[in-house]
Design a protein around this motif. Structure first.
Motif, PDB file in Angstrom:
ATOM      1  N   LYS A  13       3.992  10.349  -9.501  1.00 41.77           N
ATOM      2  CA  LYS A  13       3.380  10.704 -10.783  1.00 41.77           C
ATOM      3  C   LYS A  13       2.482  11.933 -10.664  1.00 41.77           C
ATOM      4  O   LYS A  13       1.819  12.320 -11.627  1.00 41.77           O
ATOM      5  CB  LYS A  13       2.547   9.531 -11.301  1.00 41.77           C
ATOM      6  CG  LYS A  13       3.376   8.326 -11.692  1.00 41.77           C
ATOM      7  CD  LYS A  13       2.470   7.190 -12.143  1.00 41.77           C
ATOM      8  CE  LYS A  13       3.268   5.949 -12.484  1.00 41.77           C
ATOM      9  NZ  LYS A  13       2.394   4.829 -12.856  1.00 41.77           N
ATOM     10  N   GLY A  14       2.429  12.527  -9.465  1.00 38.64           N
ATOM     11  CA  GLY A  14       1.598  13.717  -9.268  1.00 38.64           C
ATOM     12  C   GLY A  14       0.118  13.401  -9.124  1.00 38.64           C
ATOM     13  O   GLY A  14      -0.723  14.273  -9.320  1.00 38.64           O
ATOM     14  N   LYS A  15      -0.194  12.161  -8.774  1.00 35.61           N
ATOM     15  CA  LYS A  15      -1.598  11.764  -8.656  1.00 35.61           C
ATOM     16  C   LYS A  15      -2.019  11.755  -7.185  1.00 35.61           C
ATOM     17  O   LYS A  15      -1.194  11.628  -6.292  1.00 35.61           O
ATOM     18  CB  LYS A  15      -1.810  10.378  -9.268  1.00 35.61           C
ATOM     19  CG  LYS A  15      -1.563  10.363 -10.761  1.00 35.61           C
ATOM     20  CD  LYS A  15      -1.862   9.019 -11.352  1.00 35.61           C
ATOM     21  CE  LYS A  15      -1.704   9.092 -12.862  1.00 35.61           C
ATOM     22  NZ  LYS A  15      -2.154   7.901 -13.519  1.00 35.61           N
ATOM     23  N   TRP A  16      -3.322  11.902  -6.974  1.00 36.86           N
ATOM     24  CA  TRP A  16      -3.875  11.846  -5.630  1.00 36.86           C
ATOM     25  C   TRP A  16      -3.746  10.427  -5.122  1.00 36.86           C
ATOM     26  O   TRP A  16      -4.162   9.475  -5.773  1.00 36.86           O
ATOM     27  CB  TRP A  16      -5.333  12.299  -5.655  1.00 36.86           C
ATOM     28  CG  TRP A  16      -6.023  12.218  -4.332  1.00 36.86           C
ATOM     29  CD1 TRP A  16      -7.106  11.460  -4.036  1.00 36.86           C
ATOM     30  CD2 TRP A  16      -5.680  12.912  -3.139  1.00 36.86           C
ATOM     31  NE1 TRP A  16      -7.462  11.640  -2.723  1.00 36.86           N
ATOM     32  CE2 TRP A  16      -6.594  12.530  -2.147  1.00 36.86           C
ATOM     33  CE3 TRP A  16      -4.679  13.822  -2.803  1.00 36.86           C
ATOM     34  CZ2 TRP A  16      -6.548  13.029  -0.848  1.00 36.86           C
ATOM     35  CZ3 TRP A  16      -4.631  14.314  -1.513  1.00 36.86           C
ATOM     36  CH2 TRP A  16      -5.557  13.918  -0.562  1.00 36.86           C
ATOM     37  N   LYS A  17      -3.183  10.253  -3.940  1.00 40.21           N
ATOM     38  CA  LYS A  17      -2.909   8.913  -3.438  1.00 40.21           C
ATOM     39  C   LYS A  17      -4.054   8.315  -2.641  1.00 40.21           C
ATOM     40  O   LYS A  17      -3.950   7.220  -2.125  1.00 40.21           O
ATOM     41  CB  LYS A  17      -1.619   8.898  -2.643  1.00 40.21           C
ATOM     42  CG  LYS A  17      -1.557   9.885  -1.522  1.00 40.21           C
ATOM     43  CD  LYS A  17      -0.162   9.917  -0.933  1.00 40.21           C
ATOM     44  CE  LYS A  17      -0.133  10.739   0.302  1.00 40.21           C
ATOM     45  NZ  LYS A  17       0.606  11.915   0.295  1.00 40.21           N
ATOM     46  N   GLY A  18      -5.146   9.023  -2.542  1.00 36.08           N
ATOM     47  CA  GLY A  18      -6.325   8.461  -1.897  1.00 36.08           C
ATOM     48  C   GLY A  18      -6.607   9.058  -0.547  1.00 36.08           C
ATOM     49  O   GLY A  18      -5.873   9.891  -0.039  1.00 36.08           O
ATOM     50  N   GLY A  19      -7.704   8.620   0.021  1.00 33.60           N
ATOM     51  CA  GLY A  19      -8.123   9.141   1.315  1.00 33.60           C
ATOM     52  C   GLY A  19      -9.115  10.281   1.129  1.00 33.60           C
ATOM     53  O   GLY A  19      -9.602  10.538   0.027  1.00 33.60           O
ATOM     54  N   LYS A  20      -9.402  10.957   2.223  1.00 34.69           N
ATOM     55  CA  LYS A  20     -10.353  12.064   2.182  1.00 34.69           C
ATOM     56  C   LYS A  20      -9.702  13.228   1.452  1.00 34.69           C
ATOM     57  O   LYS A  20      -8.618  13.663   1.816  1.00 34.69           O
ATOM     58  CB  LYS A  20     -10.750  12.452   3.607  1.00 34.69           C
ATOM     59  CG  LYS A  20     -11.822  13.487   3.653  1.00 34.69           C
ATOM     60  CD  LYS A  20     -12.312  13.694   5.074  1.00 34.69           C
ATOM     61  CE  LYS A  20     -13.101  14.916   5.143  1.00 34.69           C
ATOM     62  NZ  LYS A  20     -14.348  15.109   5.315  1.00 34.69           N
ATOM     63  N   VAL A  26       0.841  -1.204   0.000  1.00 34.69           N
ATOM     64  CA  VAL A  26       0.000   0.000   0.000  1.00 34.69           C
ATOM     65  C   VAL A  26       0.874   1.251   0.000  1.00 34.69           C
ATOM     66  O   VAL A  26       0.638   2.187  -0.776  1.00 34.69           O
ATOM     67  CB  VAL A  26      -0.968  -0.011   1.212  1.00 34.69           C
ATOM     68  CG1 VAL A  26      -1.628   1.344   1.393  1.00 34.69           C
ATOM     69  CG2 VAL A  26      -2.022  -1.094   1.028  1.00 34.69           C
ATOM     70  N   ILE A  27       1.893   1.275   0.838  1.00 34.00           N
ATOM     71  CA  ILE A  27       2.792   2.430   0.893  1.00 34.00           C
ATOM     72  C   ILE A  27       3.500   2.619  -0.440  1.00 34.00           C
ATOM     73  O   ILE A  27       3.601   3.743  -0.953  1.00 34.00           O
ATOM     74  CB  ILE A  27       3.804   2.289   2.054  1.00 34.00           C
ATOM     75  CG1 ILE A  27       3.067   2.447   3.386  1.00 34.00           C
ATOM     76  CG2 ILE A  27       4.923   3.308   1.929  1.00 34.00           C
ATOM     77  CD1 ILE A  27       3.902   2.107   4.606  1.00 34.00           C
ATOM     78  N   ALA A  28       3.987   1.529  -1.038  1.00 30.78           N
ATOM     79  CA  ALA A  28       4.667   1.622  -2.342  1.00 30.78           C
ATOM     80  C   ALA A  28       3.711   2.164  -3.404  1.00 30.78           C
ATOM     81  O   ALA A  28       4.101   2.997  -4.233  1.00 30.78           O
ATOM     82  CB  ALA A  28       5.221   0.261  -2.754  1.00 30.78           C
ATOM     83  N   GLY A  29       2.464   1.710  -3.392  1.00 33.13           N
ATOM     84  CA  GLY A  29       1.482   2.204  -4.358  1.00 33.13           C
ATOM     85  C   GLY A  29       1.205   3.690  -4.171  1.00 33.13           C
ATOM     86  O   GLY A  29       1.096   4.440  -5.146  1.00 33.13           O
ATOM     87  N   MET A  30       1.101   4.121  -2.919  1.00 36.82           N
ATOM     88  CA  MET A  30       0.878   5.535  -2.642  1.00 36.82           C
ATOM     89  C   MET A  30       2.083   6.371  -3.096  1.00 36.82           C
ATOM     90  O   MET A  30       1.910   7.452  -3.659  1.00 36.82           O
ATOM     91  CB  MET A  30       0.611   5.746  -1.151  1.00 36.82           C
ATOM     92  CG  MET A  30      -0.720   5.165  -0.700  1.00 36.82           C
ATOM     93  SD  MET A  30      -0.931   5.153   1.077  1.00 36.82           S
ATOM     94  CE  MET A  30      -1.134   6.880   1.412  1.00 36.82           C
ATOM     95  N   GLU A  31       3.286   5.856  -2.856  1.00 33.14           N
ATOM     96  CA  GLU A  31       4.496   6.574  -3.280  1.00 33.14           C
ATOM     97  C   GLU A  31       4.574   6.681  -4.800  1.00 33.14           C
ATOM     98  O   GLU A  31       4.984   7.711  -5.333  1.00 33.14           O
ATOM     99  CB  GLU A  31       5.742   5.895  -2.713  1.00 33.14           C
ATOM    100  CG  GLU A  31       5.901   6.109  -1.221  1.00 33.14           C
ATOM    101  CD  GLU A  31       7.022   5.289  -0.603  1.00 33.14           C
ATOM    102  OE1 GLU A  31       7.524   4.338  -1.266  1.00 33.14           O
ATOM    103  OE2 GLU A  31       7.383   5.595   0.547  1.00 33.14           O
TER     104      GLU A  31
END
Length: 174
Positions: free
Chosen positions: A96-103, A86-91
């Motif tokens: 890539k300048g994309k929103w990594k999720g969450g509120k 999950v951390i690697a995916g968020m990184e």
């Protein structure tokens, strides 16, 4: 270990109301080896046998206790692996300048196509007002929330503003 159902089961074990604690799988009981060993020890002291509906072991024997601990190690390994992925995916998304999720932060919307944050002009007006009230008028968080509520502004979920939500808007690093 702070789950309500687990605490009820432990209380029943301590009170002598149960003699077997049956779980579906060991990894549903705990995914932390230290916690699992502590919980099993507590059950053992209460005279409660630990069993799994899908895994064959008997905690009343040394071999069974070893097997449970091995299953606990694999459960913790699985948990740690999921966290790493999950951390690697968020990184990767962040790189890539994309929103990594969450509120999403107040004042922005998530573009469903590009997965990036874009300014929400309606909310951006309120964000600017919050910053002005804080920096120019030197109002504290609760006073800012009161001004927003008095003027009929609402949070992204439609609720009234609180001092905490004002702090979140001011701390927004986007």
């Amino acid at each position: 270990t702070e789950r309500d159902g687990l605490q009820r089961a432990l209380a029943a074990a301590r009170a002598g109301l149960i003699d077997v604690l049956l779980v579906y799988r060991v990894d549903r009981f705990s995914r932390n080896l230290r916690d699992m060993v502590m919980l099993l020890d507590e059950l053992d002291q209460a005279g409660v046998v630990f069993r799994s509906a899908t895994e064959p072991f008997d905690t009343s024997t040394p071999m069974g206790r070893m097997l449970v601990q091995m299953l606990g190690m694999f459960a913790q390994f699985e948990r740690d692996t999921i966290i790493d992925r999950v951390i690697a995916g968020m990184e990767r998304k962040h790189a890539k300048g994309k929103w990594k999720g969450g509120k999403r932060p107040f004042g922005y919307q998530v573009n469903k196509t590009t997965h990036t944050l874009v300014v929400d002009e309606h909310e951006a007006v309120i964000v600017r007002l919050i910053f002005d009230l804080y920096t120019k008028d030197r109002l504290v968080f609760r006073a800012i929330a009161k001004v927003l509520n008095d003027r009929g502004h609402r949070t992204s979920s439609g609720g009234k503003w609180s001092g905490y939500q004002v702090i979140r808007a001011l701390n927004n690093r986007v």
